[in-house]
Scaffold this motif. Structure first.
Motif, mmCIF file in Angstrom:
data_model
loop_
_atom_site.group_PDB
_atom_site.id
_atom_site.type_symbol
_atom_site.label_atom_id
_atom_site.label_comp_id
_atom_site.label_asym_id
_atom_site.label_seq_id
_atom_site.Cartn_x
_atom_site.Cartn_y
_atom_site.Cartn_z
ATOM 1 N N PRO A 144 0.824 -1.218 0.000
ATOM 2 C CA PRO A 144 0.000 0.000 0.000
ATOM 3 C C PRO A 144 0.851 1.259 0.000
ATOM 4 O O PRO A 144 2.044 1.232 0.338
ATOM 5 N N ALA A 145 0.230 2.363 -0.360
ATOM 6 C CA ALA A 145 0.950 3.628 -0.504
ATOM 7 C C ALA A 145 1.532 4.122 0.816
ATOM 8 O O ALA A 145 2.510 4.884 0.822
ATOM 9 N N TRP A 146 0.963 3.713 1.953
ATOM 10 C CA TRP A 146 1.438 4.224 3.236
ATOM 11 C C TRP A 146 2.703 3.523 3.739
ATOM 12 O O TRP A 146 3.284 3.929 4.756
ATOM 13 N N VAL A 147 3.162 2.487 3.047
ATOM 14 C CA VAL A 147 4.406 1.814 3.428
ATOM 15 C C VAL A 147 5.594 2.625 2.899
ATOM 16 O O VAL A 147 5.626 2.967 1.717
ATOM 17 N N PRO A 148 6.575 2.945 3.739
ATOM 18 C CA PRO A 148 7.743 3.699 3.261
ATOM 19 C C PRO A 148 8.452 2.986 2.113
ATOM 20 O O PRO A 148 8.518 1.752 2.077
ATOM 21 N N ASP A 149 8.989 3.765 1.189
ATOM 22 C CA ASP A 149 9.669 3.195 0.027
ATOM 23 C C ASP A 149 10.792 2.257 0.453
ATOM 24 O O ASP A 149 11.633 2.610 1.295
ATOM 25 N N GLY A 150 10.808 1.074 -0.127
ATOM 26 C CA GLY A 150 11.878 0.120 0.113
ATOM 27 C C GLY A 150 11.724 -0.720 1.358
ATOM 28 O O GLY A 150 12.538 -1.611 1.612
ATOM 29 N N GLY B 2 -2.635 2.369 13.149
ATOM 30 C CA GLY B 2 -3.172 1.017 13.097
ATOM 31 C C GLY B 2 -3.013 0.365 11.737
ATOM 32 O O GLY B 2 -3.923 -0.328 11.269
ATOM 33 N N GLN B 3 -1.864 0.583 11.083
ATOM 34 C CA GLN B 3 -1.597 -0.006 9.784
ATOM 35 C C GLN B 3 -0.344 -0.862 9.878
ATOM 36 O O GLN B 3 0.694 -0.400 10.364
ATOM 37 N N TYR B 4 -0.452 -2.099 9.384
ATOM 38 C CA TYR B 4 0.623 -3.049 9.563
ATOM 39 C C TYR B 4 0.883 -3.816 8.271
ATOM 40 O O TYR B 4 -0.049 -4.336 7.653
ATOM 41 N N PHE B 5 2.158 -3.891 7.881
ATOM 42 C CA PHE B 5 2.549 -4.532 6.633
ATOM 43 C C PHE B 5 3.750 -5.425 6.901
ATOM 44 O O PHE B 5 4.714 -5.008 7.550
ATOM 45 N N GLU C 92 -0.700 -6.541 3.815
ATOM 46 C CA GLU C 92 -1.252 -5.918 5.009
ATOM 47 C C GLU C 92 -1.644 -7.023 5.998
ATOM 48 O O GLU C 92 -2.144 -8.076 5.602
ATOM 49 N N ARG C 93 -1.428 -6.761 7.273
ATOM 50 C CA ARG C 93 -1.664 -7.785 8.291
ATOM 51 C C ARG C 93 -2.474 -7.228 9.459
ATOM 52 O O ARG C 93 -2.485 -6.029 9.731
ATOM 53 N N ASN C 94 -3.106 -8.137 10.184
ATOM 54 C CA ASN C 94 -3.668 -7.837 11.488
ATOM 55 C C ASN C 94 -2.527 -7.897 12.497
ATOM 56 O O ASN C 94 -1.691 -8.810 12.446
ATOM 57 N N ILE C 95 -2.460 -6.958 13.427
ATOM 58 C CA ILE C 95 -1.360 -6.922 14.378
ATOM 59 C C ILE C 95 -1.273 -8.207 15.198
ATOM 60 O O ILE C 95 -0.186 -8.624 15.626
ATOM 61 N N LEU C 96 -2.401 -8.889 15.381
ATOM 62 C CA LEU C 96 -2.398 -10.135 16.158
ATOM 63 C C LEU C 96 -1.709 -11.271 15.418
ATOM 64 O O LEU C 96 -1.427 -12.313 16.017
ATOM 65 N N THR C 97 -1.436 -11.099 14.125
ATOM 66 C CA THR C 97 -0.667 -12.102 13.379
ATOM 67 C C THR C 97 0.821 -11.779 13.378
ATOM 68 O O THR C 97 1.617 -12.573 12.861
#
Length: 229
Positions: free
Chosen positions: A17-23, A33-36, A41-46
């Motif tokens: 997704p666009a919100w992930v820093p480049d590289g 609350g965004q996790y990659f 993209e993942r649920n934090i519980l995973t």
């Protein structure tokens, strides 16, 4: 509703997704609350388990303090990426805020288990001190002041001839480096907000971890821009 738990999809969404820093290979944004991790993209519980307390996450980040129970263990794709990154060489950027004049305790432990007293191989990132590698490498630095800090640590970057480099930069300062004539050992476990050896009481103090970003190993010269406040 706590960010990143109920709001996340049950199944991982593939793609970057666009919100992930480049590289970046992994990005945990506790503020939004965004996790990659591992390409999705993942649920934090995973990604975090063990003594992870989801209620420690708020709009300020993930809180770790001596009087709360939040000691997250990396699991699933995050653990896999950290262990693989350690072998290949990786850089981790921590963005934190502290309510105390001295940022103390351990940000991250990677080893064969959760206590280095029982382990022959480990890497530890100390919030106000540096990075230790198997009790041999010790990069020293100092961070002080209430408020926001950025800390970038490079592990096990291959610099040729069988040598590997560790590096540390915080708050836009030039990187401090140290080379080892060996590569990092293969390890099995990783923990955030690690309290240190049994009874050590060295967990983070009044600290919100705002985000964690994992990259392939970066050059020391690239770290100050990464940590600029």
């Amino acid at each position: 509703m706590m960010p990143g738990i109920l709001a996340q999809r049950a199944a991982p969404k593939q793609g970057t997704p666009a919100w992930v820093p480049d590289g970046a290979t992994d990005f945990l944004d506790f503020i939004n609350g965004q996790y990659f991790s591992a390409g999705a993209e993942r649920n934090i519980l995973t990604l975090l388990g063990g003594d992870f307390d989801p209620s420690a996450i708020s709009g300020s980040g993930m809180y770790v303090n001596f009087d709360n129970s939040n000691r997250p263990t990396a699991i699933g794709p995050l653990l896999s990426d950290l262990l693989t990154g350690l072998v290949a060489g990786m850089t981790i950027l921590f963005e934190v805020t502290t309510g105390h004049s001295e940022l103390g305790g351990f940000l991250l432990y990677i080893g064969d288990n959760e206590s280095y007293f029982d382990s022959d191989a480990w890497n530890v990132v100390e919030a106000n001190g540096g990075v230790w590698d198997e009790g041999v490498l010790d990069i020293s630095t100092s961070i002080s002041g209430v408020g926001a800090h950025k800390i970038a640590v490079t592990f096990n970057r291959d610099i040729g001839g069988g040598n590997h480099q560790y590096a540390w930069s915080h708050d836009g300062n030039a990187a401090v480096t140290q080379d080892t004539p060996y590569a990092a050992s293969t390890m099995t476990d990783a923990q955030l907000g690690w309290p240190g050896p049994p009874g050590g009481g060295l967990q983070l103090f009044q600290t919100y971890i705002r985000s964690i970003t994992v990259y392939p190993a970066k050059l020391p010269a690239d770290l100050p821009a990464l940590t600029g406040i």
